[in-house]
Scaffold this motif. Sequence first.
Motif, PDB file in Angstrom:
ATOM      1  N   GLY A 618      93.213  41.328  92.273  1.00 23.59           N
ATOM      2  CA  GLY A 618      92.019  42.138  92.430  1.00 23.59           C
ATOM      3  C   GLY A 618      92.100  42.996  93.670  1.00 23.59           C
ATOM      4  O   GLY A 618      93.161  43.470  94.070  1.00 23.59           O
ATOM      5  N   ALA A 619      90.961  43.203  94.303  1.00 23.29           N
ATOM      6  CA  ALA A 619      90.881  44.012  95.516  1.00 23.29           C
ATOM      7  C   ALA A 619      89.853  43.397  96.440  1.00 23.29           C
ATOM      8  O   ALA A 619      88.748  43.052  96.018  1.00 23.29           O
ATOM      9  N   VAL A 620      90.207  43.256  97.693  1.00 23.00           N
ATOM     10  CA  VAL A 620      89.316  42.662  98.673  1.00 23.00           C
ATOM     11  C   VAL A 620      88.465  43.761  99.301  1.00 23.00           C
ATOM     12  O   VAL A 620      88.981  44.771  99.771  1.00 23.00           O
ATOM     13  N   GLY A 621      87.153  43.563  99.299  1.00 22.74           N
ATOM     14  CA  GLY A 621      86.243  44.511  99.906  1.00 22.74           C
ATOM     15  C   GLY A 621      85.873  44.102 101.308  1.00 22.74           C
ATOM     16  O   GLY A 621      85.499  42.952 101.560  1.00 22.74           O
ATOM     17  N   THR A 622      85.982  45.031 102.236  1.00 23.34           N
ATOM     18  CA  THR A 622      85.605  44.785 103.629  1.00 23.34           C
ATOM     19  C   THR A 622      84.847  46.000 104.153  1.00 23.34           C
ATOM     20  O   THR A 622      84.822  47.058 103.526  1.00 23.34           O
ATOM     21  N   ILE A 623      84.223  45.842 105.303  1.00 25.00           N
ATOM     22  CA  ILE A 623      83.523  46.932 105.978  1.00 25.00           C
ATOM     23  C   ILE A 623      84.319  47.320 107.212  1.00 25.00           C
ATOM     24  O   ILE A 623      84.764  46.459 107.980  1.00 25.00           O
ATOM     25  N   GLY A 624      84.508  48.613 107.399  1.00 27.29           N
ATOM     26  CA  GLY A 624      85.264  49.072 108.554  1.00 27.29           C
ATOM     27  C   GLY A 624      84.946  50.511 108.883  1.00 27.29           C
ATOM     28  O   GLY A 624      84.096  51.145 108.254  1.00 27.29           O
ATOM     29  N   THR A 705     103.530  71.149  80.804  1.00 31.64           N
ATOM     30  CA  THR A 705     104.486  70.122  81.228  1.00 31.64           C
ATOM     31  C   THR A 705     103.978  68.703  80.969  1.00 31.64           C
ATOM     32  O   THR A 705     104.644  67.739  81.331  1.00 31.64           O
ATOM     33  N   ASP A 706     102.800  68.586  80.334  1.00 27.68           N
ATOM     34  CA  ASP A 706     102.215  67.288  79.983  1.00 27.68           C
ATOM     35  C   ASP A 706     102.047  66.402  81.221  1.00 27.68           C
ATOM     36  O   ASP A 706     102.354  65.205  81.210  1.00 27.68           O
ATOM     37  N   LYS A 707     101.525  67.003  82.288  1.00 26.70           N
ATOM     38  CA  LYS A 707     101.307  66.277  83.535  1.00 26.70           C
ATOM     39  C   LYS A 707     100.199  65.251  83.357  1.00 26.70           C
ATOM     40  O   LYS A 707      99.138  65.539  82.802  1.00 26.70           O
ATOM     41  N   LYS A 708     100.431  64.044  83.835  1.00 27.36           N
ATOM     42  CA  LYS A 708      99.433  62.978  83.771  1.00 27.36           C
ATOM     43  C   LYS A 708      98.692  62.909  85.106  1.00 27.36           C
ATOM     44  O   LYS A 708      99.297  62.766  86.165  1.00 27.36           O
ATOM     45  N   TYR A 709      97.373  63.014  85.032  1.00 24.74           N
ATOM     46  CA  TYR A 709      96.555  63.016  86.246  1.00 24.74           C
ATOM     47  C   TYR A 709      95.168  62.476  85.918  1.00 24.74           C
ATOM     48  O   TYR A 709      94.769  62.390  84.761  1.00 24.74           O
ATOM     49  N   ARG A 710      94.440  62.076  86.958  1.00 25.17           N
ATOM     50  CA  ARG A 710      93.093  61.535  86.782  1.00 25.17           C
ATOM     51  C   ARG A 710      92.062  62.501  87.357  1.00 25.17           C
ATOM     52  O   ARG A 710      92.320  63.196  88.340  1.00 25.17           O
ATOM     53  N   VAL A 711      90.878  62.495  86.752  1.00 29.54           N
ATOM     54  CA  VAL A 711      89.797  63.357  87.216  1.00 29.54           C
ATOM     55  C   VAL A 711      88.680  62.555  87.875  1.00 29.54           C
ATOM     56  O   VAL A 711      87.744  63.132  88.415  1.00 29.54           O
ATOM     57  N   PHE A 712      88.778  61.237  87.821  1.00 33.59           N
ATOM     58  CA  PHE A 712      87.762  60.375  88.427  1.00 33.59           C
ATOM     59  C   PHE A 712      88.388  59.013  88.691  1.00 33.59           C
ATOM     60  O   PHE A 712      89.143  58.492  87.872  1.00 33.59           O
ATOM     61  N   ILE A 713      88.058  58.431  89.853  1.00 34.21           N
ATOM     62  CA  ILE A 713      88.556  57.100  90.219  1.00 34.21           C
ATOM     63  C   ILE A 713      87.411  56.317  90.851  1.00 34.21           C
ATOM     64  O   ILE A 713      86.672  56.835  91.692  1.00 34.21           O
ATOM     65  N   ALA A 714      87.262  55.062  90.431  1.00 32.16           N
ATOM     66  CA  ALA A 714      86.303  54.146  91.047  1.00 32.16           C
ATOM     67  C   ALA A 714      87.065  52.948  91.588  1.00 32.16           C
ATOM     68  O   ALA A 714      87.998  52.459  90.951  1.00 32.16           O
ATOM     69  N   GLU A 715      86.686  52.472  92.766  1.00 33.83           N
ATOM     70  CA  GLU A 715      87.314  51.302  93.373  1.00 33.83           C
ATOM     71  C   GLU A 715      86.240  50.297  93.748  1.00 33.83           C
ATOM     72  O   GLU A 715      85.148  50.661  94.168  1.00 33.83           O
ATOM     73  N   GLN A 716      86.582  49.019  93.585  1.00 35.17           N
ATOM     74  CA  GLN A 716      85.591  47.957  93.766  1.00 35.17           C
ATOM     75  C   GLN A 716      86.274  46.685  94.236  1.00 35.17           C
ATOM     76  O   GLN A 716      87.405  46.383  93.850  1.00 35.17           O
ATOM     77  N   GLY A 717      85.561  45.913  95.076  1.00 37.71           N
ATOM     78  CA  GLY A 717      86.134  44.692  95.613  1.00 37.71           C
ATOM     79  C   GLY A 717      85.785  43.453  94.801  1.00 37.71           C
ATOM     80  O   GLY A 717      84.907  43.471  93.947  1.00 37.71           O
ATOM     81  N   ASN A 718      86.481  42.341  95.084  1.00 38.47           N
ATOM     82  CA  ASN A 718      86.202  41.059  94.435  1.00 38.47           C
ATOM     83  C   ASN A 718      84.786  40.589  94.780  1.00 38.47           C
ATOM     84  O   ASN A 718      84.300  40.871  95.876  1.00 38.47           O
ATOM     85  N   PRO A 719      84.093  39.840  93.898  1.00 37.75           N
ATOM     86  CA  PRO A 719      84.607  39.438  92.585  1.00 37.75           C
ATOM     87  C   PRO A 719      84.587  40.606  91.609  1.00 37.75           C
ATOM     88  O   PRO A 719      83.662  41.399  91.608  1.00 37.75           O
ATOM     89  N   GLY A 721      87.320  42.702  91.483  1.00 38.46           N
ATOM     90  CA  GLY A 721      87.989  43.791  92.167  1.00 38.46           C
ATOM     91  C   GLY A 721      88.945  44.552  91.255  1.00 38.46           C
ATOM     92  O   GLY A 721      89.818  43.959  90.636  1.00 38.46           O
ATOM     93  N   TYR A 722      88.771  45.832  91.177  1.00 39.61           N
ATOM     94  CA  TYR A 722      89.650  46.641  90.329  1.00 39.61           C
ATOM     95  C   TYR A 722      89.549  48.091  90.739  1.00 39.61           C
ATOM     96  O   TYR A 722      88.587  48.538  91.354  1.00 39.61           O
TER      97      TYR A 722
END
Length: 741
Positions: A618-624, A705-719, A721-722
């Motif tokens: 997963g991904a660990v969420g912290t404050i910084g 050229t069939d380039k693969k790219y993203r137009v939106f990303i979300a990130e989230q911490g455990n529990p 986490g993804y």
Amino acid sequence: MLAAVSLGCLAAGEAAAQDAPRPPEVGIADIVVTANKRSESMQKVPIAITAVTSDRLAQVGITSTKDLAQVVPGLVIQTSLSGTQAHLRGVGTTALSAGTENSVATYVDGVYILSLNGALAQLNSIDQIEVLKGPQGTLFGRNATGGVISIRTKDPSHDFGGDFNFRYANYDTVSGQAYLTAGVTDNIAADIAAFASIQGNGWGKNLFNGRDVNKLDQYAVRSKWLIEPTDKDTLRIVGDYSETRGNYLNSFAPFTAVNYGPGATTAAQRPDLAPYVASGALAPTAVVGDPYTFNGGFYDINMAQQPRYLFRTGGGSLQWDHDFDAVRFTSITAYRKAFNSVAWSNIPVPADRASASWREKESQFSQELQLTSGTGSTVKWVLGLFYLNGNAEYTDFSITGTTLAPLQSLGFRSKVTTESGAAFGQVTVPLWTGANITGGLRYTIERRGVDGFTLLDFGGGAFPVGVTDAHTTFKKLTWRIALDQQLAPGILAYASYNRGFKSGLYNSIPPSSDIIQPEVLDAYEAGLKTDLLDRRVRLNVAGFYYDYKNLQVTVFTPTSAVLQNGAKARIYGADVDLTAKIGTHLTLTAGGTLMKSEFLSYPNAGFFTPQPASAGGGAVGTIGSAKGNRLPYAPDFTFNVGAAYTTPVGDGTLNANVNYSYSGRWYAGPDNIASQPAYGLLDGSINYTFPGDHLQAGIWVRNLTDKKYRVFIAEQGNPGGYFQGLVGAPRTYGVSLGYKF
């Protein structure tokens, strides 16, 4: 020094050329814009503007606002289940909740579009699009800290005419558009424009059930009536309706190697983590992710809940213009409604961990009044009043799944209200030959409110908690100061200082009485606008520095996306727009933005760090502190370059176009962890217009050229986490057939 001498020589040559007659078709045609609420040459307006004509849109194959970044340097378009969020020179919103507005305002025929979803528009019957960079408040009804995307549709003609266009593309996509216009009486003309696109096959599959994903169907219709009851009065009545359905905007796929998935969420319940628990490296109660590897293709997902998306919007407007000779009066009255229904797996895995759905409805009423100086006035001025009343409501927002245990379901009901009034004005006074000073003021009073509650269901029926009913009023004075000087015929220099303001608001999911403070942006800009070499070269450059306070930044949680304030940031850089006409057949275009953005202070930013399986996944969420980090969706470098070649072939005309657009790396959040690497898109088309200038046939390709790219990303911490994202379009290609009369 060399650049100054070269520019001086070009200016001298241009000045001499002004005295000599030349055929009008030799140079680049003037682009007429209405940025100052009057029709004037773009080269005379002391604002950084990228104007995209209907011909340019057709050449590049742009049919939606989400594709505008391919021809507008410094523009990044983020698309998601909440619609379109534009970022211009690093200024924009990452918010997803109802009631949140874009920092880059969208107007269609002078009407402000309040809804985030409504900013995702099909571009049919377009006359021109103007993208104004930097704060805009002293000329436009609604405040805009980042800039304005102003879309102007065609006016009806008394001459009967129209055009039809049909396209067939891979993924079994059929699309068509039609436009008809005619005179109804001697003083009334009307038109109707329609668009439809049906995508037969998705770009990918949901591995959980084998059904298509990344698929979208769109429909739109618009009609405008032009009524001229007297020689001094003009009425424009517009009605429109559009619908978007499918699952492209919420086909989320994970892209971390070890992701959150079915199963336990504590280290003690993970057999593979037993050695780490025994050694003391992990506490038995440590909240961890679960090993889950996504094995699908780039355009696939693996969700227990098949995603679905439905958005409907429509409205009407009345614009009345009256010419008093010395002044011109304009009234724009508009009402719009929207409805959105969405469902997807909030945790993008093939198990019932968290499935979410919502139903949202929005409405807005706006009224704008303007008084503008007459065409013969030496001093040019605009005075305006603006009123906006908007409502956005979640009538049913629910989340279910094992992640919520012991809850059976979690729900929200909330309504966000906006009532805003503003008085604004701007005046331009000549100083000496070729020099003008411009000053503008705006005073805004805005009342924001939220009411709602959270619903908890432990199996015995849902009950409300966290009942919220809060309102706050914001007041702000903003301004614009600019100085411009015509250095020589065809060369304008300008400098400006603008203050932009975006009011505070409340989070609607979950509804909260905690106030998100207003954004304030101080923008400093200096630029040159030049027409050189007998108007065969148009080169516009601008440098800018932004001092940005109280940014409204999105932070993702397991059940929502909430806004918080980032304390302070700065952005600085330069824009370039270039058009060159080579001979009589070839036109080259190019544009670029080079900039640097950074948080100067953001002590409570969320950080989400992906973990290997040995650390629980997963991904660990912290404050910084995010001090020194780049702003979300703010690439250091963007550019586009294109070529259009037109030549007679037989008794017809051949037109070939190619366009390449590039975006540097951008980050999804202030932690600068999840990102979209730099990428470029190559598009092209070849069209032949048959003798008589009525029938046209062509072939086209986008993302060659069939380039693969993203137009939106979300990130989230455990529990839970993804990292997850939405993808951009793969290579698409097809044929087109059009007829105009």
